[in-house]
Motif scaffolding. Structure first.
Motif, mmCIF file in Angstrom:
data_model
loop_
_atom_site.group_PDB
_atom_site.id
_atom_site.type_symbol
_atom_site.label_atom_id
_atom_site.label_comp_id
_atom_site.label_asym_id
_atom_site.label_seq_id
_atom_site.Cartn_x
_atom_site.Cartn_y
_atom_site.Cartn_z
ATOM 1 N N ILE A 23 41.158 55.074 37.446
ATOM 2 C CA ILE A 23 40.692 54.743 36.089
ATOM 3 C C ILE A 23 41.038 53.304 35.749
ATOM 4 O O ILE A 23 40.278 52.597 35.095
ATOM 5 N N ASN A 24 42.243 52.872 36.198
ATOM 6 C CA ASN A 24 42.729 51.524 35.846
ATOM 7 C C ASN A 24 41.991 50.484 36.678
ATOM 8 O O ASN A 24 42.147 50.411 37.901
ATOM 9 N N THR A 25 41.145 49.617 36.045
ATOM 10 C CA THR A 25 40.389 48.562 36.748
ATOM 11 C C THR A 25 40.875 47.167 36.405
ATOM 12 O O THR A 25 40.232 46.166 36.729
ATOM 13 N N GLY A 26 42.021 47.115 35.735
ATOM 14 C CA GLY A 26 42.542 45.801 35.336
ATOM 15 C C GLY A 26 43.106 45.031 36.514
ATOM 16 O O GLY A 26 43.269 45.546 37.621
ATOM 17 N N TYR A 27 43.395 43.736 36.254
ATOM 18 C CA TYR A 27 43.965 42.888 37.299
ATOM 19 C C TYR A 27 44.960 41.939 36.675
ATOM 20 O O TYR A 27 44.995 41.747 35.452
ATOM 21 N N VAL A 28 45.773 41.329 37.527
ATOM 22 C CA VAL A 28 46.799 40.371 37.094
ATOM 23 C C VAL A 28 46.477 39.044 37.768
ATOM 24 O O VAL A 28 46.246 39.002 38.990
ATOM 25 N N LEU A 29 46.467 37.941 36.956
ATOM 26 C CA LEU A 29 46.117 36.610 37.478
ATOM 27 C C LEU A 29 47.327 35.708 37.405
ATOM 28 O O LEU A 29 47.959 35.584 36.349
ATOM 29 N N PHE A 30 47.697 35.114 38.551
ATOM 30 C CA PHE A 30 48.774 34.128 38.620
ATOM 31 C C PHE A 30 48.145 32.754 38.886
ATOM 32 O O PHE A 30 47.403 32.591 39.866
ATOM 33 N N VAL A 31 48.394 31.792 38.027
ATOM 34 C CA VAL A 31 47.802 30.442 38.180
ATOM 35 C C VAL A 31 48.932 29.440 38.314
ATOM 36 O O VAL A 31 49.828 29.388 37.456
ATOM 37 N N ALA A 32 48.960 28.707 39.412
ATOM 38 C CA ALA A 32 49.893 27.604 39.655
ATOM 39 C C ALA A 32 49.092 26.502 40.338
ATOM 40 O O ALA A 32 48.944 26.516 41.570
ATOM 41 N N PRO A 33 48.411 25.632 39.516
ATOM 42 C CA PRO A 33 47.488 24.637 40.091
ATOM 43 C C PRO A 33 48.125 23.911 41.277
ATOM 44 O O PRO A 33 49.322 23.557 41.226
ATOM 45 N N TYR A 35 46.836 26.343 42.885
ATOM 46 C CA TYR A 35 46.698 27.693 43.457
ATOM 47 C C TYR A 35 46.377 28.689 42.361
ATOM 48 O O TYR A 35 46.769 28.524 41.202
ATOM 49 N N ARG A 36 45.649 29.726 42.787
ATOM 50 C CA ARG A 36 45.222 30.775 41.856
ATOM 51 C C ARG A 36 45.266 32.095 42.622
ATOM 52 O O ARG A 36 44.612 32.249 43.643
ATOM 53 N N VAL A 37 46.092 33.051 42.123
ATOM 54 C CA VAL A 37 46.244 34.346 42.804
ATOM 55 C C VAL A 37 45.847 35.446 41.833
ATOM 56 O O VAL A 37 46.335 35.512 40.704
ATOM 57 N N GLU A 38 44.954 36.286 42.320
ATOM 58 C CA GLU A 38 44.489 37.407 41.497
ATOM 59 C C GLU A 38 44.820 38.710 42.234
ATOM 60 O O GLU A 38 44.487 38.889 43.396
ATOM 61 N N VAL A 39 45.553 39.630 41.525
ATOM 62 C CA VAL A 39 45.985 40.904 42.102
ATOM 63 C C VAL A 39 45.605 42.013 41.138
ATOM 64 O O VAL A 39 45.734 41.874 39.918
ATOM 65 N N SER A 40 45.161 43.122 41.741
ATOM 66 C CA SER A 40 44.839 44.255 40.871
ATOM 67 C C SER A 40 46.098 44.769 40.176
ATOM 68 O O SER A 40 47.216 44.636 40.697
ATOM 69 N N GLN A 41 45.849 45.326 39.056
ATOM 70 C CA GLN A 41 47.002 45.789 38.260
ATOM 71 C C GLN A 41 47.758 46.896 38.984
ATOM 72 O O GLN A 41 48.990 46.993 38.917
ATOM 73 N N ASN A 42 47.038 47.733 39.691
ATOM 74 C CA ASN A 42 47.698 48.813 40.438
ATOM 75 C C ASN A 42 48.604 48.258 41.520
ATOM 76 O O ASN A 42 49.740 48.723 41.715
ATOM 77 N N ALA A 43 48.119 47.253 42.252
ATOM 78 C CA ALA A 43 48.939 46.632 43.295
ATOM 79 C C ALA A 43 50.160 45.953 42.701
ATOM 80 O O ALA A 43 51.277 45.992 43.255
ATOM 81 N N PHE A 44 49.955 45.307 41.553
ATOM 82 C CA PHE A 44 51.073 44.620 40.889
ATOM 83 C C PHE A 44 52.174 45.612 40.507
ATOM 84 O O PHE A 44 53.367 45.356 40.683
ATOM 85 N N ILE A 45 51.748 46.757 39.978
ATOM 86 C CA ILE A 45 52.746 47.771 39.593
ATOM 87 C C ILE A 45 53.535 48.232 40.811
ATOM 88 O O ILE A 45 54.771 48.374 40.783
ATOM 89 N N LEU A 46 52.821 48.474 41.918
ATOM 90 C CA LEU A 46 53.504 48.905 43.139
ATOM 91 C C LEU A 46 54.451 47.838 43.656
ATOM 92 O O LEU A 46 55.558 48.135 44.123
ATOM 93 N N ILE A 47 54.028 46.549 43.587
ATOM 94 C CA ILE A 47 54.911 45.458 44.042
ATOM 95 C C ILE A 47 56.159 45.368 43.184
ATOM 96 O O ILE A 47 57.275 45.189 43.681
ATOM 97 N N VAL A 48 55.976 45.507 41.862
ATOM 98 C CA VAL A 48 57.142 45.439 40.957
ATOM 99 C C VAL A 48 58.132 46.568 41.249
ATOM 100 O O VAL A 48 59.351 46.371 41.318
#
Length: 396
Positions: A23-33, A35-48
């Motif tokens: 159901i969760n289709t959100g994502y998390v965006l990390f920006v460090a010019p 560089y730009r990293v985009e991770v799905s919210q589900n993956a981010f939760i698992l990494i945390v």
């Protein structure tokens, strides 16, 4: 059953998470010019979650490693304490079993261990006392760790007993006095004090102590009477050269104790030695009237009271109730002889011999007949007395 329930719960949780992740289709965006990293919210939760668990495990491992030396030391100390306790318990058991040599051995092994308890030292001291090794007992009691306050009572008891066994009753009484100041005297300490007072030759202090021991059921009433009588008798005998002290002590003796033949005899002898024959005769007469004991009669006959007639009349009154008492008849014969009532004296002494053919009456009769010039009869009685006395000695 519990495993099945756990499996069902885990499966339900997994299905629930899978549905939520779909159901969760959100994502998390990390920006460090640049560089730009985009991770799905589900993956981010698992990494945390994984990162948290990894950090937690790392911190726990670090803490565990930091505590490891202390835990090792504590384990070593605990094992040493367990070995010490096993040795100390073995020493106590051996002491209770009467194996005093083993008790000393186990106590010494316990004391050789670090952080040993002073209780082991006291057990070792008791075992040394039982084996009569005074030097070892003294050395153990002199250890600094035995001076702790909570062990003052057993230490002072052991020191008092050691002093008494070494023939130092005054030192033992000093230790018991210190014990009395510390915690009062319990029953065992009072029994030890009784022994110390006896050894120190202080019988005047014993009767009061015996009364306390009787109250505590250490002795029954009869045993208490015997102990008090012995103590009073010894104290009175020691005052045979002190008239004032003798009269003062006799005035303090309870009436019940004065009735004891042993007490009356000791008091009378001391008064006779000081020239107090009248007082001695009165003491013996009162004792005989309350508690008849023929062994007091010869001493009564020896008392040279100023009123000899009254003394004789008192003895003759006893004859009404004790006319078959050979010792009383002997005493009456001696009293009559002193007043030169020769006929009555001979009658009483011959009556005494008729009841009990004792050498003492033969001697008295022989001496009296010799004074009267009847030497043949006197010699016959003296010869009979010698024969009877020799027979008594051979039986002993």
């Amino acid at each position: 059953m519990r495993a099945l329930v756990a499996f069902i719960l885990i499966a339900a949780a997994a299905v629930t998470l899978a549905l939520l992740f779909r159901i969760n289709t959100g994502y998390v965006l990390f920006v460090a010019p640049p560089y730009r990293v985009e991770v799905s919210q589900n993956a981010f939760i698992l990494i945390v979650i994984a990162t948290f668990l990894a950090l937690y495990a790392l911190i726990r491992a670090a803490v565990r490693l930091a505590r490891l030396p202390a835990e090792v030391r504590e384990g070593r100390r605990r094992r040493q304490f367990e070995r010490f306790r096993s040795k100390q318990d073995a020493a106590v058991v051996a002491l209770l079993e009467g194996r005093h040599g083993k008790a000393r051995q186990f106590a010494q092994e316990a004391l050789a261990m670090p952080q040993s308890s002073p209780v082991a030292a006291l057990v070792g001291a008791r075992a040394a006392l039982e084996t009569r090794d005074w030097a070892a007992a003294r050395a153990i009691l002199d250890r600094p760790d035995t001076r702790v306050t909570n062990l003052a009572v057993p230490r002072l008891m052991l020191e008092a007993e050691l002093a008494l066994e070494r023939g130092q009753p005054t030192e033992a009484l000093s230790r018991l006095a210190e014990l009395r100041r510390e915690a009062g005297l319990h029953t065992a300490a009072q029994r030890l004090e009784l022994r110390a007072l006896t050894a120190a030759g202080r019988p005047a202090e014993i009767p009061a102590l015996v009364d306390q021991l009787v109250k505590r059921k250490v002795y029954d009433a009869h045993q208490g009477e015997l102990l008090r009588a012995s103590a009073h008798a010894e104290a009175l005998a020691s005052l045979a050269h002190d008239a004032a002290g003798l009269r003062a002590y006799w005035a303090r003796v309870p009436e019940n104790d004065r009735r004891q033949a042993k007490v009356a005899r000791a008091a009378a002898r001391s008064f006779v030695q000081l020239g107090g024959d009248r007082e001695a005769a009165d003491i013996l007469a009162r004792s005989l009237e309350r508690n008849w004991d023929p062994t007091l009669l010869p001493l009564y006959a020896e008392c040279r009271a100023p009123d000899a007639t009254r003394q004789l009349e008192t003895a003759e009154r006893w004859l009404v109730s004790h006319n078959d008492d050979a010792t009383l008849l002997y005493a009456l014969g001696r009293l009559c002889e002193r007043q030169q009532l020769w006929g009555k004296a001979q009658t009483y002494l011959e009556a005494s011999l008729a009841l009990d053919n004792h050498w003492r009456a033969h001697v008295a009769l022989g001496e009296m007949l010799s004074q009267l010039g009847r030497h043949d009869e006197a010699n016959a009685h003296l010869a009979a007395a010698l024969k009877l006395a020799l027979a008594d000695l051979s039986r002993d």
